[in-house]
Structures are given as structure tokens and as C-alpha cells.
Design a protein around this motif. Structure first.
Motif, PDB file in Angstrom:
ATOM      1  N   GLY A 178      -8.069  11.403   0.526  1.00  0.00           N
ATOM      2  CA  GLY A 178      -8.958  10.683  -0.375  1.00  0.00           C
ATOM      3  C   GLY A 178      -8.431  10.620  -1.798  1.00  0.00           C
ATOM      4  O   GLY A 178      -7.597  11.418  -2.219  1.00  0.00           O
ATOM      5  N   GLY A 179      -8.929   9.623  -2.549  1.00  0.00           N
ATOM      6  CA  GLY A 179      -8.640   9.510  -3.970  1.00  0.00           C
ATOM      7  C   GLY A 179      -7.200   9.232  -4.327  1.00  0.00           C
ATOM      8  O   GLY A 179      -6.738   9.609  -5.392  1.00  0.00           O
ATOM      9  N   ASN A 180      -6.465   8.550  -3.456  1.00  0.00           N
ATOM     10  CA  ASN A 180      -5.057   8.281  -3.720  1.00  0.00           C
ATOM     11  C   ASN A 180      -4.759   6.831  -4.095  1.00  0.00           C
ATOM     12  O   ASN A 180      -3.606   6.445  -4.217  1.00  0.00           O
ATOM     13  CB  ASN A 180      -4.199   8.724  -2.527  1.00  0.00           C
ATOM     14  CG  ASN A 180      -3.960  10.218  -2.564  1.00  0.00           C
ATOM     15  OD1 ASN A 180      -3.276  10.724  -3.432  1.00  0.00           O
ATOM     16  ND2 ASN A 180      -4.572  10.934  -1.630  1.00  0.00           N
ATOM     17  N   SER A 181      -5.800   6.020  -4.272  1.00  0.00           N
ATOM     18  CA  SER A 181      -5.680   4.641  -4.770  1.00  0.00           C
ATOM     19  C   SER A 181      -4.735   3.760  -3.958  1.00  0.00           C
ATOM     20  O   SER A 181      -4.033   2.922  -4.516  1.00  0.00           O
ATOM     21  CB  SER A 181      -5.251   4.638  -6.243  1.00  0.00           C
ATOM     22  OG  SER A 181      -6.165   5.390  -7.009  1.00  0.00           O
ATOM     23  N   ALA A 182      -4.701   3.956  -2.649  1.00  0.00           N
ATOM     24  CA  ALA A 182      -3.889   3.092  -1.787  1.00  0.00           C
ATOM     25  C   ALA A 182      -4.615   1.765  -1.580  1.00  0.00           C
ATOM     26  O   ALA A 182      -5.843   1.735  -1.539  1.00  0.00           O
ATOM     27  CB  ALA A 182      -3.640   3.765  -0.441  1.00  0.00           C
ATOM     28  N   ASP A 183      -3.860   0.674  -1.464  1.00  0.00           N
ATOM     29  CA  ASP A 183      -4.486  -0.627  -1.205  1.00  0.00           C
ATOM     30  C   ASP A 183      -4.898  -0.731   0.264  1.00  0.00           C
ATOM     31  O   ASP A 183      -4.526   0.114   1.083  1.00  0.00           O
ATOM     32  CB  ASP A 183      -3.579  -1.793  -1.635  1.00  0.00           C
ATOM     33  CG  ASP A 183      -2.277  -1.887  -0.844  1.00  0.00           C
ATOM     34  OD1 ASP A 183      -2.202  -1.392   0.307  1.00  0.00           O
ATOM     35  OD2 ASP A 183      -1.323  -2.483  -1.365  1.00  0.00           O
ATOM     36  N   GLU A 184      -5.690  -1.751   0.562  1.00  0.00           N
ATOM     37  CA  GLU A 184      -6.238  -1.877   1.914  1.00  0.00           C
ATOM     38  C   GLU A 184      -5.152  -2.031   2.971  1.00  0.00           C
ATOM     39  O   GLU A 184      -5.244  -1.436   4.045  1.00  0.00           O
ATOM     40  CB  GLU A 184      -7.226  -3.045   1.986  1.00  0.00           C
ATOM     41  CG  GLU A 184      -7.899  -3.121   3.342  1.00  0.00           C
ATOM     42  CD  GLU A 184      -8.995  -4.167   3.433  1.00  0.00           C
ATOM     43  OE1 GLU A 184      -9.752  -4.122   4.422  1.00  0.00           O
ATOM     44  OE2 GLU A 184      -9.098  -5.024   2.544  1.00  0.00           O
ATOM     45  N   ASP A 185      -4.103  -2.793   2.683  1.00  0.00           N
ATOM     46  CA  ASP A 185      -3.024  -2.974   3.663  1.00  0.00           C
ATOM     47  C   ASP A 185      -2.385  -1.639   4.037  1.00  0.00           C
ATOM     48  O   ASP A 185      -2.060  -1.397   5.198  1.00  0.00           O
ATOM     49  CB  ASP A 185      -1.949  -3.935   3.132  1.00  0.00           C
ATOM     50  CG  ASP A 185      -2.431  -5.384   3.101  1.00  0.00           C
ATOM     51  OD1 ASP A 185      -3.438  -5.706   3.779  1.00  0.00           O
ATOM     52  OD2 ASP A 185      -1.807  -6.198   2.393  1.00  0.00           O
ATOM     53  N   SER A 186      -2.211  -0.761   3.046  1.00  0.00           N
ATOM     54  CA  SER A 186      -1.611   0.551   3.308  1.00  0.00           C
ATOM     55  C   SER A 186      -2.550   1.444   4.102  1.00  0.00           C
ATOM     56  O   SER A 186      -2.107   2.202   4.965  1.00  0.00           O
ATOM     57  CB  SER A 186      -1.250   1.230   1.988  1.00  0.00           C
ATOM     58  OG  SER A 186      -0.357   0.408   1.268  1.00  0.00           O
ATOM     59  N   VAL A 187      -3.852   1.348   3.823  1.00  0.00           N
ATOM     60  CA  VAL A 187      -4.847   2.102   4.598  1.00  0.00           C
ATOM     61  C   VAL A 187      -4.798   1.646   6.055  1.00  0.00           C
ATOM     62  O   VAL A 187      -4.816   2.460   6.979  1.00  0.00           O
ATOM     63  CB  VAL A 187      -6.268   1.936   4.004  1.00  0.00           C
ATOM     64  CG1 VAL A 187      -7.319   2.514   4.938  1.00  0.00           C
ATOM     65  CG2 VAL A 187      -6.349   2.595   2.631  1.00  0.00           C
TER      66      VAL A 187
END
Length: 148
Positions: free
Chosen positions: A71-80
Motif C-alpha cells: 500500500g501507499g506506493n503511488s503505482a498507476d493502474e496499469d502497474s497494479v
């Protein structure tokens, strides 16, 4: 023989790297530690590139980690999505059965496409609990920013 058994019992099983700026290199090293059952990588600025780099280490789940906090790592949706799809990918005929039961990914972008990837993951690993933010609808973000 008894010294080997005592070493086994003293293995590190829980590692909290919250807010340590361990970056991708530290995250990868921790994920490759065979004895961990709990790993907290909350708020480590892993970002989208970090999620893409650690995704292969989570292919098919994980052989020892039960609770993983990304959590809280500011990844974009594509990376998620890449990360969720990697956990769901058991086609590599993995030589282990995943022990992963809790994956925390709140504080990263999560929209409708990530929700679809999560639904696919739940078909593969129905016992895996994934904690995430409420999906943001298309156009919803702009409305919230306009209010400020």
C-alpha cells in the motif's frame, strides 16, 4: 542436527519496511527471502516501475509470504494490473503452492480495469483477500479536483 533445527526456528518471519525508502532493490531482496511470512512495504515510493519490477517475483503468488503490504506506493493502474495478473498467473507450472492470503494495495491507483484484474485473480485464488481503495470511475477524479 539440533543446531540446524534451532536455526530454522530463529529465521526472520516478519519484516516491516514501512517508510524506509528501501526502493525496488530492497523490496526485491525482501521478496526473495525464503523465511518471511509477513512483509510490509507500505509507503516506500516503489511507484509504477517498482510494481512492474517486483511483479515477476509474485508470479503465481508467493511460496512463503502470507501477508504482503504494498500500500501507499503511488503505482498507476496499469502497474497494479500487471501485479495482480502476475499473482494470478499459475501457468508457469509453479513448483510451489502460494501461501499468500492477504495482499494490501490501497494507496495505488485502482479503477474499473484493476477491478476486472482483481475479479480474475479471485477466480484463481479465492481465499486471497485483497485490500484496495474504492475503484475510481472514469471522470470522477476531475470532479473531486474541481471541488477543491
Amino acid at each position: 542436527d539440533s543446531s540446524i533445527e534451532s536455526n530454522k526456528n530463529s529465521s526472520l518471519t516478519s519484516l516491516d519496511l514501512t517508510d524506509t525508502s528501501c526502493r525496488v532493490k530492497g523490496a526485491k531482496a525482501a521478496l526473495m527471502t525464503g523465511s518471511l511470512t509477513t512483509l510490509r512495504l507500505f509507503n516506500n515510493k516503489l511507484g509504477s516501475d517498482g510494481f512492474r519490477e517486483i511483479a515477476p517475483l509474485l508470479e503465481g503468488g508467493h511460496p512463503s509470504i502470507v501477508n504482503l503490504d504494498l500500500g501507499g506506493n503511488s503505482a498507476d493502474e496499469d502497474s497494479v494490473i500487471i501485479l495482480l495478473n502476475s499473482v494470478a498467473n499459475t501457468s508457469q507450472a509453479s513448483n510451489f503452492l502460494s501461501k499468500l492470503l492477504l495482499l494490501e494495495i490501497g494507496g495505488n491507483k485502482f479503477g474499473e480495469k484493476a477491478m476486472e484484474a482483481l475479479e480474475n485473480l479471485k477466480k484463481v485464488w479465492p481465499k486471497l483477500d485483497v485490500a484496495h481503495d474504492k475503484p475510481v470511475q472514469e471522470g470522477e477524479e476531475e470532479e473531486e479536483e474541481a471541488k477543491d
